[in-house]
Every structure is written in C-alpha cells, then in structure tokens.
Design a protein around this motif. Structure first.
Motif, PDB file in Angstrom:
ATOM      1  N   GLY A  62       2.970  13.163  -3.638  1.00 55.84           N
ATOM      2  CA  GLY A  62       4.000  12.445  -2.906  1.00 55.84           C
ATOM      3  C   GLY A  62       3.596  11.035  -2.549  1.00 55.84           C
ATOM      4  N   LEU A  63       2.786  10.412  -3.394  1.00 59.98           N
ATOM      5  CA  LEU A  63       2.243   9.097  -3.099  1.00 59.98           C
ATOM      6  C   LEU A  63       3.105   7.995  -3.704  1.00 59.98           C
ATOM      7  CD1 LEU A  63      -1.482   9.874  -3.868  1.00 59.98           C
ATOM      8  CD2 LEU A  63      -0.443   9.719  -1.617  1.00 59.98           C
ATOM      9  N   ASP A  64       3.098   6.866  -3.032  1.00 64.07           N
ATOM     10  CA  ASP A  64       3.749   5.702  -3.602  1.00 64.07           C
ATOM     11  C   ASP A  64       2.861   4.483  -3.410  1.00 64.07           C
ATOM     12  OD1 ASP A  64       3.976   5.294  -0.896  1.00 64.07           O
ATOM     13  OD2 ASP A  64       6.160   5.272  -0.848  1.00 64.07           O
ATOM     14  N   ASN A  65       3.182   3.448  -4.143  1.00 65.37           N
ATOM     15  CA  ASN A  65       2.611   2.133  -3.896  1.00 65.37           C
ATOM     16  C   ASN A  65       3.645   1.370  -3.082  1.00 65.37           C
ATOM     17  OD1 ASN A  65       0.128   2.266  -5.522  1.00 65.37           O
ATOM     18  ND2 ASN A  65       1.518   2.433  -7.264  1.00 65.37           N
ATOM     19  N   ARG A  66       3.248   0.933  -1.891  1.00 63.34           N
ATOM     20  CA  ARG A  66       4.239   0.319  -1.005  1.00 63.34           C
ATOM     21  C   ARG A  66       3.681  -0.947  -0.362  1.00 63.34           C
ATOM     22  NH1 ARG A  66       5.360   4.442   1.640  1.00 63.34           N
ATOM     23  NH2 ARG A  66       4.147   4.125   3.541  1.00 63.34           N
ATOM     24  N   TRP A  67       4.478  -1.984  -0.427  1.00 63.16           N
ATOM     25  CA  TRP A  67       4.170  -3.274   0.199  1.00 63.16           C
ATOM     26  C   TRP A  67       5.175  -3.486   1.320  1.00 63.16           C
ATOM     27  CZ3 TRP A  67       0.474  -7.068  -0.391  1.00 63.16           C
ATOM     28  CH2 TRP A  67       0.748  -8.319   0.162  1.00 63.16           C
ATOM     29  N   VAL A  71       1.237  -8.466  13.422  1.00 59.65           N
ATOM     30  CA  VAL A  71       0.962  -8.429  11.988  1.00 59.65           C
ATOM     31  C   VAL A  71       0.568  -7.003  11.611  1.00 59.65           C
ATOM     32  CG1 VAL A  71       0.270 -10.858  11.802  1.00 59.65           C
ATOM     33  CG2 VAL A  71      -1.455  -9.101  12.333  1.00 59.65           C
ATOM     34  N   ASN A  72       0.660  -6.717  10.330  1.00 59.75           N
ATOM     35  CA  ASN A  72       0.214  -5.406   9.847  1.00 59.75           C
ATOM     36  C   ASN A  72      -0.975  -5.570   8.924  1.00 59.75           C
ATOM     37  OD1 ASN A  72       1.732  -6.600   7.824  1.00 59.75           O
ATOM     38  ND2 ASN A  72       3.018  -4.830   7.416  1.00 59.75           N
ATOM     39  N   THR A  73      -1.754  -4.512   8.827  1.00 51.07           N
ATOM     40  CA  THR A  73      -2.962  -4.533   8.005  1.00 51.07           C
ATOM     41  C   THR A  73      -3.200  -3.148   7.430  1.00 51.07           C
ATOM     42  OG1 THR A  73      -5.321  -5.136   7.970  1.00 51.07           O
ATOM     43  CG2 THR A  73      -4.531  -3.975   9.913  1.00 51.07           C
ATOM     44  N   GLY A  74      -4.141  -3.031   6.497  1.00 52.61           N
ATOM     45  CA  GLY A  74      -4.449  -1.736   5.903  1.00 52.61           C
ATOM     46  C   GLY A  74      -3.238  -1.146   5.214  1.00 52.61           C
ATOM     47  N   ASP A  75      -3.112   0.183   5.267  1.00 57.14           N
ATOM     48  CA  ASP A  75      -2.010   0.862   4.594  1.00 57.14           C
ATOM     49  C   ASP A  75      -0.658   0.537   5.195  1.00 57.14           C
ATOM     50  OD1 ASP A  75      -3.793   1.981   2.870  1.00 57.14           O
ATOM     51  OD2 ASP A  75      -3.611   4.033   3.604  1.00 57.14           O
ATOM     52  N   SER A  76      -0.615   0.020   6.423  1.00 57.32           N
ATOM     53  CA  SER A  76       0.651  -0.410   6.990  1.00 57.32           C
ATOM     54  C   SER A  76       1.209  -1.614   6.239  1.00 57.32           C
ATOM     55  CB  SER A  76       0.480  -0.789   8.466  1.00 57.32           C
ATOM     56  OG  SER A  76       0.034   0.304   9.224  1.00 57.32           O
ATOM     57  N   LEU A  77       0.318  -2.391   5.655  1.00 55.38           N
ATOM     58  CA  LEU A  77       0.702  -3.578   4.885  1.00 55.38           C
ATOM     59  C   LEU A  77       0.787  -3.263   3.404  1.00 55.38           C
ATOM     60  CD1 LEU A  77       1.007  -6.660   4.279  1.00 55.38           C
ATOM     61  CD2 LEU A  77      -1.501  -6.790   4.413  1.00 55.38           C
ATOM     62  N   ILE A  78      -0.303  -2.773   2.836  1.00 52.59           N
ATOM     63  CA  ILE A  78      -0.380  -2.506   1.400  1.00 52.59           C
ATOM     64  C   ILE A  78      -0.968  -1.123   1.193  1.00 52.59           C
ATOM     65  CG2 ILE A  78      -2.525  -3.863   1.367  1.00 52.59           C
ATOM     66  CD1 ILE A  78      -2.068  -4.342  -1.613  1.00 52.59           C
ATOM     67  N   HIS A  79      -0.150  -0.223   0.683  1.00 50.57           N
ATOM     68  CA  HIS A  79      -0.610   1.140   0.407  1.00 50.57           C
ATOM     69  C   HIS A  79      -0.564   1.350  -1.093  1.00 50.57           C
ATOM     70  CE1 HIS A  79       0.223   5.533  -0.241  1.00 50.57           C
ATOM     71  NE2 HIS A  79      -0.916   5.552   0.412  1.00 50.57           N
ATOM     72  N   VAL A 137      10.408  -4.131   2.291  1.00 50.25           N
ATOM     73  CA  VAL A 137       9.583  -3.052   1.757  1.00 50.25           C
ATOM     74  C   VAL A 137       9.797  -2.946   0.251  1.00 50.25           C
ATOM     75  CG1 VAL A 137       9.053  -0.588   1.843  1.00 50.25           C
ATOM     76  CG2 VAL A 137       9.712  -1.807   3.943  1.00 50.25           C
ATOM     77  N   ASP A 138       8.709  -2.937  -0.487  1.00 54.92           N
ATOM     78  CA  ASP A 138       8.726  -2.762  -1.943  1.00 54.92           C
ATOM     79  C   ASP A 138       7.947  -1.488  -2.239  1.00 54.92           C
ATOM     80  OD1 ASP A 138       8.875  -3.041  -4.660  1.00 54.92           O
ATOM     81  OD2 ASP A 138       7.543  -4.785  -4.790  1.00 54.92           O
ATOM     82  N   SER A 139       8.650  -0.432  -2.664  1.00 58.83           N
ATOM     83  CA  SER A 139       8.018   0.882  -2.804  1.00 58.83           C
ATOM     84  C   SER A 139       8.244   1.443  -4.200  1.00 58.83           C
ATOM     85  CB  SER A 139       8.587   1.852  -1.755  1.00 58.83           C
ATOM     86  OG  SER A 139       7.930   3.092  -1.806  1.00 58.83           O
ATOM     87  N   HIS A 140       7.184   2.050  -4.749  1.00 58.51           N
ATOM     88  CA  HIS A 140       7.236   2.615  -6.092  1.00 58.51           C
ATOM     89  C   HIS A 140       6.540   3.974  -6.078  1.00 58.51           C
ATOM     90  CE1 HIS A 140       8.257  -1.419  -7.796  1.00 58.51           C
ATOM     91  NE2 HIS A 140       7.548  -1.824  -6.752  1.00 58.51           N
TER      92      HIS A 140
END
Length: 470
Positions: free
Chosen positions: A291-296, A311-319, A192-195
């Motif tokens: 309370g938003l982040d950019n998360r991969w 597999v994941n897709t949508g916000d589960s993958l890239i938010h 997880v890469d979260s900002h």
C-alpha cells in the motif's frame, strides 16, 4: 534564536531537534507514541508494534548522506551508532583491494544497521541536550494560526493546552494530519503529488550462530526473477534480513506470509541462498508491507507559501517507497538545512520550499519513473529491456571505475546521467562488453514454474532449486 515545535519524534524529528538545539534554538518535540527506542534496541525491534511507522521493522541500509550528515552535525550519534553494533561498508569492499583513491571515494559508505539502532542513538543524544525537550505521549491535535496573507502558524495544540512557537516543523510522517488541519483552517490546500507503486515487500530477520562465519564470502546481496526482486541486508549485531519484493497483484503474494514458503522461495535466489546457508536462526515472522506510494507534499503553490511559520520535513514532505533507501538520507539532509537556516525559514519559508524543489524533487521524480518501470516489469514478468543499464549493473562488480559511478548514483552524489555519462565509464563499459560478448540482460532467480512449484508444494515445502535457477 527561535522557539521550535517539532511534530513527530521519529528519526527525522529527533535529528532536526538535535541539530537545532545545538545551534541554540529552544526545541520541543511532541511524539504521540508513549514508547521510545531505549537501551535494548533488539527487544524493542521485535516486540514494539508501530502501525504509524510500517517501515520500522523492515530492513534498512543507510546511504552515504546519513553518515556524512552525522559526521558533520552529530558525531556523537555516529559514534554511538557504531558502538551499538552498526557496521560500515564501503562500496569498494567488494574488490578486497580498493582502487587508487579519488576525492569523494571516502564518502561512499553504507551504514548497515536496523533503524531502531539509529533511533536509540538519537534518543540517547537528545537526552543529553539541554535545549531539547521531548514530550512523549503528547499527541498534537491541531495548529494555532494568526490571520494574514498567508496565515501564520503560531504554535500547536495538545489537548487543552497550546504551545507557542516561532517555527513549527511537521515531521509526523507519511500519514501527517497537517494538510487536513490547514484546509480546515481555511488555508489554501497543500499541493500533493502522489503515485501508487504497486509493490509489496516481505522480509524475515535472522541471527547468525555464535561460532559460524559472519558472512558467506564474496556474494552479491541482490538477485532477481522476472516477477520478483530479492536481497539480503546484513545488519548490526549478527543480524541480517532476507527481503522479497513482488507486485501487489501477484497471486502468490499471500502465500509468502507463511515462513516456510517464504524461506523456500528465498532459497531460489542466489543472494538469499548464500546467507541462508550460514548457521542462522530466524528471529521474526515474515513481515509484510504494501500500500505504498511516492508522495510529494508541498506547502506552497503558484501563489507562494500557503502558510508561514510552518514547514514539513521527512516523509511529511517527500515519501518514497523503500526500494532505493532514500528516506532517512533525505530526511537528515533536510534536517541539516533546516537547522542551518531556522531563523530565516521561520521568518519566510519561501527559500526553504525552493531548496526542497531544487535538491529533493529530482530524486522524487526519478523514483516515480523507476518504480513505474519496475512495477510494470514485475507485474508482467518481463525481462530487463535496457541493455546498457543491465550491462552497467553487471560490469560494476568487475570494474572499480563503473562501481564508483554506480555508488555515486546509489548514494545520491550524482544523478545517473552525470555519473554514467563520462567518457571514462563508456570506455570501461565498452571494454567489458568486448570481453563478455555473450552478455544478455537476464535474471539469476527462479523461473515462474519453479516459483509456482514452491508456493504450491505441501509442507514442509521441500522443493529445492534446480540447476537452472542459477
């Protein structure tokens, strides 16, 4: 053909299910919410609380990939979306008369509509699809796994029942429990890469009167101040939203929740003032989101996939935070890829993971960098520092060549370096700067003193914009 279980019945989950079903796969969608978008999106939109989808009642402008994917895969959904009131806006509509056509120009179209209208069109299409079953009110509690290196997901658990699947798609959104389930099952953890963005969004919806104009004329939809961004989102069925973005640390943020304060503040931005000057009535309270982040979230690491069969897709993958409106566009592109390669992905997801890194990760990284810059600028109240970027933004509304490049970036057709880095764009920008020697980066919104006066004013918040506000 694969048996597919989709966790989550939002836009991404429904679109993936439809595309898979129309390719002959047997698909079951598990959606824990007991409601779904129906025949009256207007009623649903303003009376349906959706805490797991905080962006649902915020304004949307669907970028070109949404329309492009729908035209290719789900033309009936696009037709129904337009029939339900969505509007198409081409970037060259700004000029009245479009420039000479170039290949690709026809794709630079925004769909102006609320998210609920797209959901309603998808729900209607799913109801017509014999290969897709939606289990409304069915909460997935976990996964079934078979041992292996890596383990294989073989289905989902719902209550006391299990549902086998050749492929499970996690479309449950940014708060997906799937990573937690994998760790609990002994799998290697997802990467997880979260900002955190540090941005807060506030919007209010309005409905135009029956007899007045439908728009204010040739007016930009965006405005800015050193400490705030503001804009208007023309939408379906004579609705529009006014939106203000501030830093989460801005001490005036809480006051903007008051409708009168919000509207008075919005009138200090030319874009918002133009629309609020039309005969229109508010049809929502001020709606806030923060309370938003950019998360991969990658279900693979240096050793390869952490599981197969999932597999994941949508916000589960890239938010990504909604400033640039990437979410639905990337979700539909990913659904299209999954549907076209479902059997291969079910057998081995490594290729899918590689595709997401190649096609989606650059968008994520650019969003992180851009949000960091915007967040710091709003928090500090600093003026724009990139003279060329500011000049390109201004020039685009005078020059179709630069507008084309701007649209290609906005609609994810080309990255900025490729779209803006041509000799042609450079010539046109140089000519524009020569014709506008006085240009300096700036803002058309209020000063901080004017902003503070609005927020501090007593009811009925009658502080009006001064001439210096633009």
């Amino acid at each position: 053909m694969a048996r597919v279980a989709v966790i989550g019945g939002g836009v991404g989950g429904l679109a993936a299910a439809l595309m898979l079903g129309r390719r002959g796969h047997r698909v079951t969608v598990f959606e824990q919410d007991t409601r779904q978008a129906g025949d009256d999106p207007h009623l649903d939109f303003f009376h349906w609380r959706r805490p797991r989808v905080p962006q649902a009642d915020q304004p949307h402008s669907f970028l070109a990939p949404v329309r492009t994917v729908l035209r290719a895969e789900l033309p009936d959904v696009l037709a129904e979306l337009l029939a339900r009131g969505a509007r198409e806006y081409h970037e060259f509509d700004w000029f009245g008369t479009p420039p000479p056509h170039r290949p690709g120009d026809e794709e630079l179209v925004t769909l102006r509509t609320r998210r609920i209208v797209l959901e309603a069109a998808l729900v209607a299409a799913v109801g017509r699809e014999s290969g897709v079953t939606v289990r409304q009110g069915s909460r997935v509690d976990g996964l079934t796994l078979a041992p292996g290196r890596p383990p294989r997901v073989t289905g989902v658990r719902v209550g006391t029942g299990t549902y086998p699947a050749d492929l499970v798609i996690d479309a449950s959104g940014r708060r997906s429990p799937v990573p937690r389930w994998l760790v609990a099952a002994g799998c290697r953890p997802p990467v997880v890469d979260s900002h955190r963005t540090g941005l807060a969004y506030l919007c209010r919806w309005y409905r135009l009167g029956p007899d007045g104009p439908r728009e204010p004329g040739r007016v930009k939809t965006g405005s800015s101040a050193p400490f705030a961004l503001a804009g208007v989102f023309p939408s379906d069925n004579d609705t529009f939203a006014v939106s203000i973005v501030v830093s989460t640390g801005d001490p005036t943020r809480g006051a903007l929740r008051d409708p009168a304060v919000f509207q008075a503040a919005a009138r200090h931005f030319p874009a918002c003032a133009a629309w609020l000057g039309l005969p229109a009535e508010p049809c929502s309270p001020v709606l806030a989101m923060a309370g938003l982040d950019n998360r991969w979230t990658a279900l693979t690491d240096d050793a390869g996939p952490v599981v197969t069969g999932l597999v994941n897709t949508g916000d589960s993958l890239i938010h990504t935070n909604p400033t640039l409106g990437h979410g639905v566009a990337l979700g539909l592109r990913t659904a299209q890829h999954l549907a076209a390669h479902a059997d291969t992905v079910a057998a081995d997801p490594a290729g899918y993971h590689a595709w997401t890194v190649r096609e989606l990760r650059p968008v994520f990284d650019a969003q992180v960098t851009g949000d960091r810059t915007v967040g710091e600028r709003l928090a500090e109240g600093a003026p724009p520092s990139d003279h060329r970027a500011a000049a390109l933004a201004a020039c685009a509304f005078d020059d179709p060549v630069v507008m084309r490049a701007r649209a290609q970036v906005r609609h994810l057709v080309h990255p900025p370096a490729e779209a803006y880095g041509t000799d042609e764009v450079e010539r046109h920008l140089t000519a524009w700067l020569t014709a506008h020697p006085e240009f300096t980066p700036g803002h058309d919104g209020p000063t901080r003193a004017e902003w503070e006066a609005v927020v501090a004013a007593p009811p009925p918040y009658a502080v009006e914009p001064s001439a210096s506000s633009g």
